[in-house]
Design an enzyme around this catalytic site. Structure first.
Site, PDB file in Angstrom:
ATOM      1  N   CYS A  52      -8.675  18.207  68.376  1.00  0.00           N
ATOM      2  CA  CYS A  52      -8.713  17.056  67.451  1.00  0.00           C
ATOM      3  C   CYS A  52      -7.301  16.656  66.991  1.00  0.00           C
ATOM      4  O   CYS A  52      -6.635  17.417  66.283  1.00  0.00           O
ATOM      5  CB  CYS A  52      -9.595  17.428  66.259  1.00  0.00           C
ATOM      6  N   CYS A  55      -6.848  16.369  63.162  1.00  0.00           N
ATOM      7  CA  CYS A  55      -6.828  17.722  62.576  1.00  0.00           C
ATOM      8  C   CYS A  55      -5.414  18.308  62.667  1.00  0.00           C
ATOM      9  O   CYS A  55      -4.912  18.908  61.716  1.00  0.00           O
ATOM     10  CB  CYS A  55      -7.795  18.641  63.308  1.00  0.00           C
TER      11      CYS A  55
END
Length: 191
Positions: A52, A55
């Site tokens: 991600c 993230c």
């Protein structure tokens, strides 16, 4: 000699920089819940995936901010779980996590008291922590407290938001109570 000084300065800078970050606990979820109860703190849970991009940006740009790190380290039990490894899949199923990052605030009972999705900037993340750092939520079973009629207006509003997705009937009852209280207060103030 200059090379040694240069490398020492770089090493010192990295050491200082690496200390300014949210300190995530390295333990299982049950131990985190127990620690949260003992220390009377909420758990901040960063639910992420290794692939991600947002993230990784949160980890690099937001979690390393000195003000963020200081506030979160003092006020929360911080947890960091990859939702595709270890306990991650079971936590994702339990909390309905389908997008990353999902930022959860949990009490010692494992009950969600705050939730945010996606990348958020440093200032917003700090404000999110302050908003969710409510001592009334730490060791309270919100559903039980609502059913007993013991939630104040701000906590009742949080309760409505949290239960809207998982128990719409209960959220509707809470919103009716919230607006009845608000109407009653408004009426009392006008008199």
């Amino acid at each position: 000699m200059q090379k040694i000084s240069f490398f020492f300065i770089i090493f010192a800078f990295q050491l200082i920089y690496s200390q300014q970050s949210i300190k995530f606990e390295d333990s299982d979820f049950a131990a985190l819940l127990s620690k949260a109860k003992t220390e009377k703190k909420l758990i901040f849970l960063d639910a992420y995936a290794s692939w991600c991009g947002p993230c990784k940006l949160m980890e690099r740009n937001v979690f390393t901010d000195a003000n963020v790190a200081d506030y979160y380290n003092k006020n929360f039990i911080n947890a960091h779980f990859d939702m595709e490894k270890g306990e991650g899949p079971s936590l994702a199923a339990k909390y309905g996590i389908r997008s990353y990052p999902t930022l959860l605030f949990l009490n010692g009972e494992g009950e969600v008291v705050g939730k945010e999705l996606g990348y958020i900037k440093t200032e917003e993340f700090l404000a999110l922590g302050k908003k969710n750092n409510n001592p009334k939520l730490v060791d309270t079973n919100l559903k039980e407290e609502f059913l007993k009629g013991k939630l104040d207006q701000p906590t009742l509003l949080s309760f409505i938001t949290l239960y809207a997705g998982k128990d719409p009937v209960l959220a509707k009852q809470a919103s009716e109570k919230y607006f009845a209280n608000k109407k009653r207060r408004h009426f009392l103030v006008k008199k």
